[in-house]
Scaffold this active site. Sequence first.
Site, mmCIF file in Angstrom:
data_model
loop_
_atom_site.group_PDB
_atom_site.id
_atom_site.type_symbol
_atom_site.label_atom_id
_atom_site.label_comp_id
_atom_site.label_asym_id
_atom_site.label_seq_id
_atom_site.Cartn_x
_atom_site.Cartn_y
_atom_site.Cartn_z
ATOM 1 N N LYS A 32 46.343 47.053 43.032
ATOM 2 C CA LYS A 32 45.542 47.628 44.288
ATOM 3 C C LYS A 32 46.607 48.058 45.330
ATOM 4 C CE LYS A 32 41.130 45.517 43.285
ATOM 5 N NZ LYS A 32 41.431 44.494 42.321
HETATM 6 O O1 LIG Z 1 40.390 46.984 40.854
HETATM 7 C C1 LIG Z 1 39.734 46.123 40.179
HETATM 8 O O2 LIG Z 1 39.769 45.625 39.030
HETATM 9 C C2 LIG Z 1 38.339 45.595 40.477
HETATM 10 C C3 LIG Z 1 37.855 46.437 41.510
HETATM 11 C C4 LIG Z 1 36.347 46.069 41.929
HETATM 12 O O3 LIG Z 1 35.799 46.952 42.678
HETATM 13 N N1 LIG Z 1 36.051 44.989 41.770
HETATM 14 C C5 LIG Z 1 36.477 43.770 40.979
HETATM 15 O O4 LIG Z 1 36.081 42.977 40.634
HETATM 16 N N2 LIG Z 1 37.769 44.449 40.391
HETATM 17 C C6 LIG Z 1 38.702 43.250 39.786
HETATM 18 O O5 LIG Z 1 38.191 42.937 38.680
HETATM 19 C C7 LIG Z 1 38.140 41.391 38.526
HETATM 20 C C8 LIG Z 1 36.706 40.932 38.111
HETATM 21 O O6 LIG Z 1 36.791 39.704 37.834
HETATM 22 P P1 LIG Z 1 35.212 38.943 37.065
HETATM 23 O O7 LIG Z 1 34.549 39.112 38.259
HETATM 24 O O8 LIG Z 1 35.907 37.507 36.893
HETATM 25 O O9 LIG Z 1 34.902 39.764 35.932
HETATM 26 C C9 LIG Z 1 38.931 40.921 39.525
HETATM 27 O O10 LIG Z 1 40.371 40.806 39.150
HETATM 28 C C10 LIG Z 1 38.836 41.924 40.678
HETATM 29 O O11 LIG Z 1 39.984 41.681 41.532
#
Ligand SMILES: O=C(O)c1cc(=O)[nH]c(=O)n1[C@@H]1O[C@H](COP(=O)(O)O)[C@@H](O)[C@H]1O
Length: 279
Positions: free
Chosen positions: A99
């Site tokens: 990011k």
């Molecule tokens: O850019 C991302 O990957 C991201 C964007 C977003 O809007 N929301 C989000 O959850 N993420 C990332 O996606 C992953 C979600 O993880 P889980 O919730 O465990 O599936 C994390 O690494 C967050 O940093």
Amino acid sequence: MTDSTPFGTRLRTALDTRGQLCVGIDPHASLLTAWGLDDDLAGLETFSRTVVEALADRVAVLKPQAAFFERFGSRGVAVLERSVAEARAAGALVVMDAKRGDIGSTMAAYAEAFLSPDSPLFSDALTVSPYLGFGSLQPAVDLAHANGCGLFALALTSNPEGHEVQRAVGADGRSVAQAVLARLAAENAGAEPLGSFGAVVGATLADAGADLAINGPLLAPGVGAQGATAADLPRVFGDQVRNVVPSVSRDVLKHGPSVEALRRAAQTFVDDVRAVTNR
Ligand SMILES: O=C(O)c1cc(=O)[nH]c(=O)n1[C@@H]1O[C@H](COP(=O)(O)O)[C@@H](O)[C@H]1O
């Protein structure tokens, strides 16, 4: 290993052959503990190596979250470097979730770090924040074009706090997110079969409320631990569902350390997504 074929082209092939899924490599301390590992460098290394061994030869996209590696300092970053290289060598596309976003001159250095083939962290794509102005990302856009890489710009994030910024309406009547999506669409114009400049759009949204037809991939975190399911995808993404890359971290990772169980969990998500996209 570099491949000058544009990221969007390589991603289209990966999604069509391996199924629509990105698995995040997020070595939370709680997951290391649940896997019977210590929350230290050796635990990080074992965790990452196991996820790569289980999934890199079958899942379309792996998305390491840089922060979980950086918290161990330079030796954690070295683990990240090895994970990226091994995942790419096994055939997965790697989206580095770092990011990044800064003024253009600094953005050029971030771009070098992740999108230059000479860098030890060279990845297929990078998550970027457009909130210093989309134009500040230009060095990353240029380097991605030059090296066959992609970007995923945060447009409508999966967290509820994102709305206050991303849904804000500008003087031209468009939301901030819509303006970001329009810039991505312009970058992808004419690309076939898919552009390389994607948007992050959370699967947790009640509805997108924006035009998602950017001719590029839509990375959709929020599936699993944050409450969204594959069944939400057609509602949020409509006719763009074919270009969605649903992203799951904890809800797959919690099945480790068994390689077989990780593979089964990932395959279940691929099957669930296939069932709702009719592909
Ligand atoms: O850019 C991302 O990957 C991201 C964007 C977003 O809007 N929301 C989000 O959850 N993420 C990332 O996606 C992953 C979600 O993880 P889980 O919730 O465990 O599936 C994390 O690494 C967050 O940093």
